[in-house]
Design a protein around this motif. Structure first.
Motif, short mmCIF file in Angstrom:
data_model
loop_
_atom_site.label_atom_id
_atom_site.label_comp_id
_atom_site.label_asym_id
_atom_site.label_seq_id
_atom_site.Cartn_x
_atom_site.Cartn_y
_atom_site.Cartn_z
N LYS A 28 0.79 -1.33 0.03
CA LYS A 28 -0.06 -0.02 -0.09
C LYS A 28 0.93 1.10 -0.08
O LYS A 28 0.60 2.14 -0.69
N LYS A 29 1.87 1.35 1.05
CA LYS A 29 2.72 2.27 0.89
C LYS A 29 3.44 2.42 -0.55
O LYS A 29 3.84 3.62 -0.89
N ILE A 30 3.93 1.49 -0.91
CA ILE A 30 4.68 1.75 -2.58
C ILE A 30 3.70 2.08 -3.20
O ILE A 30 4.18 3.02 -4.03
N HIS A 31 2.56 1.88 -3.45
CA HIS A 31 1.62 1.99 -4.29
C HIS A 31 1.24 3.70 -4.03
O HIS A 31 1.36 4.51 -5.18
N GLU A 32 1.21 3.95 -2.83
CA GLU A 32 0.98 5.71 -2.50
C GLU A 32 2.14 6.47 -2.97
O GLU A 32 1.98 7.64 -3.64
N ILE A 33 3.51 6.06 -3.02
CA ILE A 33 4.50 6.70 -3.34
C ILE A 33 4.44 6.52 -4.85
O ILE A 33 4.92 7.57 -5.71
N ASN A 34 4.13 5.63 -5.76
CA ASN A 34 4.02 5.55 -7.14
C ASN A 34 2.84 6.42 -7.70
O ASN A 34 3.29 6.76 -8.93
N PHE A 59 18.24 18.53 0.90
CA PHE A 59 17.05 17.23 1.02
C PHE A 59 16.30 17.36 2.18
O PHE A 59 16.25 17.80 3.36
N VAL A 60 14.73 17.25 1.51
CA VAL A 60 13.64 17.55 2.41
C VAL A 60 12.97 16.05 2.71
O VAL A 60 12.39 15.70 1.46
N PRO A 61 13.02 15.39 3.62
CA PRO A 61 12.10 14.11 3.76
C PRO A 61 10.59 14.36 3.41
O PRO A 61 10.15 15.35 3.65
N HIS A 62 10.07 13.39 3.13
CA HIS A 62 8.76 13.17 2.43
C HIS A 62 7.74 13.72 3.85
O HIS A 62 8.12 13.22 4.90
N PRO A 63 6.83 14.49 3.82
CA PRO A 63 6.16 14.86 5.08
C PRO A 63 5.40 13.70 5.57
O PRO A 63 5.00 13.62 6.82
N LYS A 64 4.76 12.93 4.80
CA LYS A 64 3.78 11.69 5.24
C LYS A 64 4.35 10.51 5.17
O LYS A 64 4.23 9.61 6.22
N LEU A 65 5.45 10.01 4.48
CA LEU A 65 6.18 8.70 4.51
C LEU A 65 7.64 9.07 4.08
O LEU A 65 8.18 9.00 3.07
N PRO A 66 8.34 9.19 5.32
CA PRO A 66 9.85 9.44 4.99
C PRO A 66 10.71 8.31 4.88
O PRO A 66 11.73 8.48 4.10
N HIS A 67 10.14 7.12 5.14
CA HIS A 67 10.98 5.70 4.78
C HIS A 67 10.04 4.83 4.70
O HIS A 67 8.90 4.57 5.32
N LEU A 68 10.59 3.65 4.05
CA LEU A 68 9.74 2.27 4.04
C LEU A 68 11.06 1.45 4.08
O LEU A 68 12.03 1.38 3.24
N ASP A 69 10.82 0.49 5.04
CA ASP A 69 11.68 -0.65 5.31
C ASP A 69 11.28 -2.00 4.61
O ASP A 69 9.98 -2.46 4.76
N LEU A 107 10.64 -1.91 -7.33
CA LEU A 107 9.26 -1.42 -6.69
C LEU A 107 8.87 -0.23 -6.83
O LEU A 107 7.52 0.13 -6.77
N PHE A 108 9.70 0.56 -7.59
CA PHE A 108 9.02 2.03 -7.70
C PHE A 108 9.16 2.50 -9.10
O PHE A 108 10.09 2.07 -9.80
N LYS A 109 8.50 3.57 -9.32
CA LYS A 109 8.54 4.23 -10.72
C LYS A 109 9.79 5.21 -10.58
O LYS A 109 9.83 6.18 -9.96
N LEU A 110 10.85 4.96 -11.66
CA LEU A 110 12.18 5.65 -11.66
C LEU A 110 12.29 6.47 -13.05
O LEU A 110 11.84 5.76 -14.02
N LYS A 111 12.52 7.62 -12.84
CA LYS A 111 13.32 8.15 -14.14
C LYS A 111 14.41 8.07 -14.33
O LYS A 111 15.14 8.23 -15.55
N GLY A 112 15.37 7.54 -13.35
CA GLY A 112 16.91 7.49 -13.59
C GLY A 112 17.22 7.04 -12.15
O GLY A 112 16.68 6.98 -11.26
#
Length: 336
Positions: A28-34, A59-69, A107-112
């Protein structure tokens, strides 16, 4: 009932069982980021290289989801100024770098992908503290070790089946003997990697030795030349101010090089400047996944070519790490 519950949600397959590969809350968190769009992947070898990046005012961390393990890795989300980034620390070695990069791009949508850190220096024209941006990377630790008594004219084991080749050349250990007798270690022949690109046929291998970085990224990196970089650690200063420079090639292997003879060989054989333990793995994953890639490596030591008493990395690793961070951030700012 099956031990695994398969959930189809917006085209994503969730493995939600208690022993599923990706748990429901993680997916769910991966989907939210993507959903937010494509990110730039930032791949960093170790904490002493990652910490100054995270502590940078850019660098400014994400306000809602700073990290995912996940899978032993921590993926950190945020922005470098206006650019969305996902930061992952790999740990030492080709294996860790390759696994971390593959997880990132899967896992994630990347542009590079931008990879940065410190490296040994094999180029006598450059100095500690300089930041290099190689155009090509290779894994210099994939060898066919030839039996004693065979020479360059002899076919390598499994060469006839296409597994190994003599095209790249070899290292003859007796060339580095003090005595005149032959060395029982004989020769090792450098080999290309087997790769399986996403747009290729599964299980049909291709080969790659020199992996190019993204052409557009490499051209853009020319604008980094001329950056002002720090050249002092406490009261110890380098002979000149460090520079940012694009170079021809870098090499990686699961070997920490602190040997002047092998350093010289890598430079003469492969025109190598940066020597590290991760960049080629990151480049190979990005090549197979068709993801734009650039590596930035600051020179922390002379790979055995300096003092005979100590390795310079103990003094200058922190300076090199900071310089690599500053150049990486500036490169990210240049991206459209």
């Amino acid at each position: 009932m099956s031990r695994f519950i398969t959930c189809l949600v917006l085209g994503l397959v969730w493995l939600c069982g208690a022993e599923g590969a990706i748990m429901r809350d993680v997916m769910k968190k991966i989907h939210e980021i993507n959903k937010e769009g494509h990110y730039l992947g930032i791949v960093i070898p170790n904490s002493f290289e990652m910490t100054p990046f995270l502590q940078s005012s850019s660098f400014v961390p994400h306000p809602k989801l700073p990290h995912l393990d996940f899978a032993g890795r921590r993926f950190r989300f945020g922005k470098v100024n206006t650019k969305r980034v996902i930061v992952v620390m790999t740990g030492l070695s080709m294996l860790n770098a390759g696994v971390s990069t593959q997880l990132l791009v899967s896992l994630f949508k990347l542009k590079g992908v931008v990879h940065f850190g410190i490296a040994g220096n094999a180029n006598p024209e450059l100095q500690i503290g300089d930041v290099t941006i190689p155009e090509f990377w290779t894994h210099s630790g994939l060898w066919n070790w030839q039996r004693f008594g065979d020479g360059p004219q002899n076919e390598l084991a499994l060469e006839s089946t296409g597994d190994y080749t003599r095209d790249i050349g070899f290292l003859k250990f007796s060339d580095f003997n003090n005595a005149t007798s032959d060395n029982l270690l004989n020769n090792v022949w450098y080999q290309p990697e087997e790769i399986f690109p996403v747009d290729g046929t599964p299980e049909i291998r291709q080969h790659a030795f020199w992996v190019p970085v993204n052409k557009r990224y490499f051209q853009l990196a020319k604008r980094l030349e001329g950056m002002e970089l720090n050249g002092c650690v406490n009261q110890t200063c380098l002979p000149r101010k460090p520079v940012v420079i694009r170079v021809k090639s870098g090499v990686s292997a699961n070997v920490f090089i602190d040997n002047a003879a092998y350093r010289g060989f890598l430079f003469s054989k492969f025109n190598a400047t940066a020597i590290d333990m991760e960049s080629a793995a990151v480049s190979l994953v990005c090549l197979q996944q068709r993801i734009p890639f650039l590596a930035i490596r600051a020179l922390s030591d002379l790979a055995g070519g300096g003092s005979s008493e100590s390795n310079e990395a103990a003094i200058f690793a922190s300076l090199a790490a900071q310089n690599s961070v500053e150049v990486a951030i500036q490169f990210i700012n240049l991206l459209p």
